[in-house]
Design a protein around this motif. Structure first.
Motif, PDB file in Angstrom:
ATOM      1  N   LEU A 161     -12.906  -1.156  19.746  1.00  0.00           N
ATOM      2  CA  LEU A 161     -13.322  -0.179  20.841  1.00  0.00           C
ATOM      3  C   LEU A 161     -14.334  -0.634  21.707  1.00  0.00           C
TER       4      LEU A 161
ATOM      5  N   GLU B 182      -4.794   2.528  13.596  1.00  0.00           N
ATOM      6  CA  GLU B 182      -6.246   3.383  14.225  1.00  0.00           C
ATOM      7  C   GLU B 182      -7.409   2.464  13.780  1.00  0.00           C
ATOM      8  N   ARG B 183      -7.374   2.037  12.770  1.00  0.00           N
ATOM      9  CA  ARG B 183      -8.394   1.130  12.306  1.00  0.00           C
ATOM     10  C   ARG B 183      -8.531  -0.097  13.295  1.00  0.00           C
TER      11      ARG B 183
ATOM     12  N   LEU C 149     -10.069   1.384  16.517  1.00  0.00           N
ATOM     13  CA  LEU C 149     -11.268   1.802  16.396  1.00  0.00           C
ATOM     14  C   LEU C 149     -12.295   0.458  16.282  1.00  0.00           C
ATOM     15  N   ASP C 150     -11.599  -0.635  15.825  1.00  0.00           N
ATOM     16  CA  ASP C 150     -12.511  -1.654  15.546  1.00  0.00           C
ATOM     17  C   ASP C 150     -12.792  -2.444  16.925  1.00  0.00           C
TER      18      ASP C 150
ATOM     19  N   SER D 112       2.275   1.837  -3.346  1.00  0.00           N
ATOM     20  CA  SER D 112       1.381   2.237  -4.181  1.00  0.00           C
ATOM     21  C   SER D 112       1.044   3.908  -3.980  1.00  0.00           C
ATOM     22  N   ARG D 113       1.623   4.302  -2.988  1.00  0.00           N
ATOM     23  CA  ARG D 113       1.272   6.056  -2.619  1.00  0.00           C
ATOM     24  C   ARG D 113       2.526   6.693  -3.132  1.00  0.00           C
TER      25      ARG D 113
ATOM     26  N   GLU E  62       3.047   6.377   8.081  1.00  0.00           N
ATOM     27  CA  GLU E  62       1.659   6.691   7.858  1.00  0.00           C
ATOM     28  C   GLU E  62       0.646   5.630   7.474  1.00  0.00           C
TER      29      GLU E  62
ATOM     30  N   GLU F 144      -2.338   4.379  10.075  1.00  0.00           N
ATOM     31  CA  GLU F 144      -3.625   4.160   9.643  1.00  0.00           C
ATOM     32  C   GLU F 144      -4.058   2.724  10.132  1.00  0.00           C
TER      33      GLU F 144
ATOM     34  N   LYS G  65       0.970  -1.093   0.010  1.00  0.00           N
ATOM     35  CA  LYS G  65       0.072  -0.095   0.046  1.00  0.00           C
ATOM     36  C   LYS G  65       0.868   1.118  -0.012  1.00  0.00           C
TER      37      LYS G  65
ATOM     38  N   ILE H 111     -17.039   0.932  24.630  1.00  0.00           N
ATOM     39  CA  ILE H 111     -17.757   2.074  25.205  1.00  0.00           C
ATOM     40  C   ILE H 111     -17.647   2.073  26.596  1.00  0.00           C
TER      41      ILE H 111
END
Lengths: 453, 121
Positions: free
Chosen positions: B115, B108-109, B112-113, B53-54, B101, B105, B50, B117
């Motif tokens: 997570l 972070e994903r 968040l997956d 590719s950037r 980077e 990312e 990835k 509450i």
């Protein structure tokens, strides 16, 4: 996406609030007074319009003067719309979406010919979060290269694939009517060359030119003025007060003409005449729209307006009459879609009927029906969250003067068959703008219909 | 398990260990084949793919050229003439920042997956 016909209703919207307190108290049907309308104010140099119905949800939008009319190069408006809510300097796009989902909020970005709207809908208590989010999106989006290739381009291609003959015909009618500015296409088709104009750097430049205090308005439906002034000031502090590179926009001038585009699939024909602009006092246009009609508000009944009768006689076509009201011009359109032969017949019949209006054969009953429809469209326009939002914002960014709804109603009621006849004659004698898309072997030329181009 | 973060935070230590680091790099020999450090990053995983590719098109082209040249040299059991070796000023990282980077990312994903509450009441 809001319906285009809403543009007519919103045109005389932004009233000074008279009835908010009264409406909260009334318990039984009273004489119709318009629902609490948007109150325009200024907070820290930013134009704000708000309306509070004490409901549990809020709709907050940033309306920017960045519609397709103002884009210096093709494709920039749709690029800026696609870059909304992407990576910012403070957080990633994923985080923005996940956090909004956790709060139960909805984010949307859409554009019209004159405005770009970034909208958030959420529960009332989340106002500070979404105010900060919208401010961050307009000042701190990074416009990265990889996002442009991975996300923006694919979204634009997907949206382009959904464009049908009706949208192309409407864009064609606008382009011959107004040439540049309002004549720019609302969404570029797959065959429009935008690759050389659209890249992350040109979008970033456009964003810098467009997101500044002079060219945006914040519109809130369901938030109190106190809360708004408290939260807008600190979060929008970084917004520049002036554009470094102001975009000029010439006044719109109606020209007219004809364009024919071959396309497979269903056909569409748009016949357009100069209409009434936002804030212009031309009630005859609204009544003419009511007379032409097309879309019935009653289910299972096609209605008995001119266009409804034409489409009932020719199944396979849909027809609709609308007035697209912009800040300094308007376009009265008859849009017909369907199979090419049905479209042709409906077009011929509707122009014949329009000519009979000029000859003075409008029955009293039809006139009453048309006036009633025009009144209903005007008054109901203020009640919908989405439509009213865009118009309150558009009114603010173009510095339009709010028209008095009650005066407009009175003007509508005073329209007579004679006035209609004069207006219709002027339209038919002037230049029309015709866009025909589809099977050109069957679709008529403007001259065949008896129109001047 | 690497001492690199410990050392990077202390500039005096970096300066002290610099000659040792240079000797190691010269001995590794990739510069003698015209490669840069980031060319050696193993690309057989999704994250690096990835990040690749950037890469900007020019960087990507140069990278492929260097790798092909090095493969040819490896087959011939040769190295480049000294004038064409990669110079220390040229050996800057071009893929590292992008890779970090992408890793951030993904982290972070994943966070968040997974997570949870915590309710206030």
């Amino acid at each position: 996406m809001i319906s285009r016909s809403a543009l007519t209703r919103g045109s005389q919207l932004a009233l000074r609030s008279q009835g908010a307190a009264k409406l909260a108290q009334r318990g039984f049907a009273a004489v119709a007074s318009p629902k609490a309308s948007y109150e325009p104010t200024t907070v820290a140099g930013i134009k704000v319009a708000s309306r509070d119905d004490q409901g549990p949800t809020t709709h907050l939008a940033v309306v920017a003067k960045a519609g397709t009319r103002y884009e210096p190069l093709p494709g920039l408006t749709v690029g800026l719309e696609a870059f909304a809510f992407k990576n910012t300097k403070k957080r990633s796009a994923l985080r923005i979406v996940r956090e909004a989902e956790l709060l139960g909020g909805q984010l949307a970005a859409y554009h019209t010919r004159e405005a770009l709207v970034l909208q958030a809908s959420f529960l009332r208590e989340d106002l500070p979060y979404f105010t900060e989010l919208l401010a961050e999106v307009i000042t701190q989006t990074r416009y990265t290269t990889h996002e442009f290739h991975e996300e923006v381009e694919s979204v634009i291609h997907a949206k382009q694939a959904k464009i049908g003959a009706d949208a192309i015909a409407l864009d064609a009618a606008h382009s011959v009517a107004f040439h540049t500015g309002l004549g720019a296409p609302l969404y570029p088709t797959p065959s429009t060359p935008i690759a050389s104009y659209l890249n992350e750097n040109s979008v970033a430049q456009y964003a810098d030119a467009v997101y500044n205090r002079a060219d945006i308005a914040v519109v809130a439906d369901g938030a109190s003025e106190g809360a708004l002034s408290k939260w807008i000031e600190p979060f929008f502090k970084e917004l520049p007060s002036q554009s470094p590179d102001p975009l000029d926009s010439a006044a719109s001038k109606y020209r007219g003409g004809e364009v024919r585009i071959p396309k497979t699939g269903s056909s569409a024909l748009v016949i357009a005449f100069p209409g009434s602009a936002l804030g212009a006092s031309q009630p005859e246009t609204a009544v003419l729209i009511g007379l032409l009609g097309g879309e019935s508000g009653i289910k299972w009944s096609p209605g008995f307006t001119i266009l409804s009768k034409a489409t009932a006689a020719n199944p396979g076509a849909h027809a609709k009459a609308t007035n697209y009201a912009y800040s300094d011009a308007g376009l009265l359109t008859i849009e017909i879609t369907g199979s090419a032969s049905a479209v042709r017949k409906v077009a011929e019949e509707s122009i014949k009927a329009l000519k009979s209006v000029v000859d003075g054969s409008v029955s009293k009953e039809d006139l009453v029906k048309a006036i009633a429809k025009a009144k209903f469209d005007l008054l109901s326009g203020s009640e919908t969250a989405g439509v009213g939002l865009v118009h309150a914002g558009a009114n603010l960014i173009h510095g339009g003067k709010p028209l008095q709804v009650l005066e407009t109603i009175k003007a509508l009621e005073s329209v007579t068959a004679e006035k209609l006849k004069t207006v219709a004659k002027a339209l038919l004698d002037g230049k029309a703008s015709v866009g025909a898309v589809g099977d050109l072997h069957v679709l008529p030329f403007a001259e065949d219909l008896g129109l001047r181009v | 398990m690497s001492l690199a973060p410990f050392i990077s935070k202390r500039p005096w230590l970096v300066k002290m260990l610099q000659p040792l680091a240079q000797m190691y790099v010269n001995q590794a020999g990739y510069r003698k084949m015209g490669l840069r450090t980031d060319d050696l990053i193993s690309e057989e995983n999704e994250t690096v793919l990835k990040a690749l590719s950037r890469l900007p098109p020019r960087e990507s082209y140069d990278r492929i050229y260097r790798i092909r040249r090095a493969q040819q040299l490896s087959m011939q059991h040769k190295i480049l003439p000294k004038a064409e070796w990669t110079k220390p000023e040229e050996d800057v990282e071009y893929l590292g920042p992008i890779l970090r980077e992408v890793e951030a990312e993904e982290k972070e994903r994943a966070a968040l997956d997974t997570l949870t509450i915590a309710k206030k009441h």
